[in-house]
Design an enzyme around this catalytic site. Sequence first.
Site, PDB file in Angstrom:
ATOM      1  N   TYR A  41     -55.756 -73.063  43.677  1.00 47.71           N
ATOM      2  CA  TYR A  41     -57.128 -73.536  43.653  1.00 47.71           C
ATOM      3  C   TYR A  41     -57.168 -74.895  42.943  1.00 47.71           C
ATOM      4  O   TYR A  41     -56.140 -75.436  42.563  1.00 47.71           O
ATOM      5  CB  TYR A  41     -58.033 -72.475  43.040  1.00 47.71           C
ATOM      6  CG  TYR A  41     -57.991 -71.190  43.845  1.00 47.71           C
ATOM      7  CD1 TYR A  41     -58.398 -71.182  45.174  1.00 47.71           C
ATOM      8  CD2 TYR A  41     -57.502 -70.001  43.312  1.00 47.71           C
ATOM      9  CE1 TYR A  41     -58.326 -70.019  45.942  1.00 47.71           C
ATOM     10  CE2 TYR A  41     -57.425 -68.842  44.070  1.00 47.71           C
ATOM     11  CZ  TYR A  41     -57.830 -68.859  45.385  1.00 47.71           C
ATOM     12  OH  TYR A  41     -57.740 -67.732  46.151  1.00 47.71           O
ATOM     13  N   ARG A  75     -54.613 -53.821  41.206  1.00 52.67           N
ATOM     14  CA  ARG A  75     -54.604 -52.696  42.149  1.00 52.67           C
ATOM     15  C   ARG A  75     -54.668 -51.327  41.473  1.00 52.67           C
ATOM     16  O   ARG A  75     -55.362 -50.428  41.968  1.00 52.67           O
ATOM     17  CB  ARG A  75     -53.375 -52.803  43.058  1.00 52.67           C
ATOM     18  CG  ARG A  75     -53.461 -53.928  44.081  1.00 52.67           C
ATOM     19  CD  ARG A  75     -52.194 -54.021  44.924  1.00 52.67           C
ATOM     20  NE  ARG A  75     -52.288 -55.040  45.957  1.00 52.67           N
ATOM     21  CZ  ARG A  75     -52.014 -56.329  45.767  1.00 52.67           C
ATOM     22  NH1 ARG A  75     -51.623 -56.757  44.575  1.00 52.67           N
ATOM     23  NH2 ARG A  75     -52.131 -57.188  46.764  1.00 52.67           N
ATOM     24  N   CYS A 110     -61.274 -60.504  43.551  1.00 55.00           N
ATOM     25  CA  CYS A 110     -62.366 -60.965  44.407  1.00 55.00           C
ATOM     26  C   CYS A 110     -62.877 -59.825  45.280  1.00 55.00           C
ATOM     27  O   CYS A 110     -62.089 -59.125  45.921  1.00 55.00           O
ATOM     28  CB  CYS A 110     -61.898 -62.129  45.279  1.00 55.00           C
ATOM     29  SG  CYS A 110     -61.691 -63.674  44.365  1.00 55.00           S
TER      30      CYS A 110
END
Length: 626
Positions: A445, A587, A289
Amino acid sequence: MNIRSSPLKSTGLEIPPFLTGPIFLMGKVKVRDVVRRRGTEPDPLEAFTFVFKENEHGLFAVHAYPFDSDTSTWIVECREETFRAAGLDRASEEDTVAYCRELFKEELDGHELLTNRSMWRTFPTVRCERWAHENIVLLGDSAHTAHFSIGSGTKLAMEDATALVEAFRTHGDADIPATLAAYQESRRGDVIKIQKAAQTSLEWFENAARHVHQTPAQFQFNLMTRSKRITYENLKLRDPALVADADEEFRAAAGAALASDGVPAPPAFTPLQVGELELPNRIVVSPMCQYSARDGLIDDWHLVHLGSRALGGAGLIITEMTNVSADGRITPGCTGLYTDEHTAAWRRVVNFVHERSASKIGIQLAHAGRKGSTSHSWDNQDAPLTEGAWQTIGPDDTPFREGWPAPKQMDRDDMDRVRDEFVAATRRAREAGFDLVELHMAHGYLLSSFLSPLSNSRTDEYGGTLENRLRYPLEVLEAVRAAWPAEKPVACRISACDWHPEGLNVDDAVEISRALHAAGCELIDVSSAGNSLESKPVYGRMYQVPFAERIKRETDALVMAVGAIQGADHANTVLAAGRADLCALARPHLADPYLTLHAASRYDYPDQPWPGQYLMGKPRLEPRGE
């Protein structure tokens, strides 16, 4: 002091227990060459040796190593169910030796087994909060045990002794408690690392039956990399022939051609067919995100962010969590796919990826559920919006955090509306030209919150049993699959474990994955946690890979591993051992958008496409396989 028993069993004949409940027997047994009596020289083991043997009772593993000029230590392990099925829970020491002598007759090759208090026991993992009390100091196994499969027991004890001496040299004996505290502090970090590696190794042996039917080189590679302390590149330095064999077996199993230099590609650069979609390699840019959209609309930031990773050579790019409605967003900065303007903006990104790279691109579709209507992560992380908030929804009306607004418990009309929003977004994804759709069923979610008992307390047909909790996510998947072109794959990201005693566990994840695959999901993207603030993940390198491996072993779906996979070396380690089919990295791709190109150069892999504009910067490759 904390003592934890593992579920394996061992004996002298030694065997340790498994983490999930089996038993290992432990107890050292010596192996002597009986023909020495006839004047011949003994034939001790030359090195540490593993033996794996299956019979009608289950799998037995031997850890054997030279002890002195005449004898070797012979440690036997098995799971508790195997131990009991063989009747060893009722056997005497002599009966145990007789059983093992017959089982390992071929491997013993005429050598005798000698008893040495060869009793079966469960391997204990000892962790002490304090290593000293008054004039008593703990060293070695009395302070911390490490499963013998990594061979560090004596080493740890000697390092403790050295550190204790050094503590007295440095701090003196004027304040003994302070000196002993310094001793413990100097050792604690290294001991934690060793114990973590030892536990991972122990669990590998607990589940060795999953691996023994692999091809020989892949099994050996899997065994050698089991604790994560040895990786693909490290093992290649130690045993290049083994890694070359593992590469060849991986290539053959994938049905891939040799690289243009006549050598198998490293596993991460071996193509993969997902449905009818062919990925050029197995490195995936995981969804990340960016919180940089306006009213769900992406801009040049997203074009550059995703486009640069495509130029960087990853086989598959997956967009950040892209929401199917405005009230399905986590924050006002989250992306969406619910207007024509959204579709056109995403088409621009997709066209760039397809026209400028060999990468494929997928979109992750989601609804934030009860975790929505929050601030940007860099403004006021995990705080509900105070202005412009919207009503959140969930399987029940329990807020994700104490003090947050309660979500509306979804009724049938809500469920139909959200399902249809997923379908509409899927049709827009098709119009935008995406190669793959991934449904976000992880991290707490909306769809994930239906799956977990920690977030779903419904009492109707959508709550209670796992079968019921699966019902709504399956409805959404089936509707999306029907709206998506048959030749293009659908993936699902799941939380395979809630890291909570009352939450989802990997057994549930296997059942969820089977159901998703049966409903048309070709690829399971395996993550964990997110449904509860009380979850306690145990982080570390490649820490979620065991969940992916279990699902891969026990379902027919392709599996993608994610979670602290720190580069192409880790990806090759996971893939070559057969633990997953794809590796998603987040990452590392933030730190290096060109990770895949750089890895191809490091491995001297000749067939990774480079953008023409960047060819002047391509390193000169050295011939491989020489």
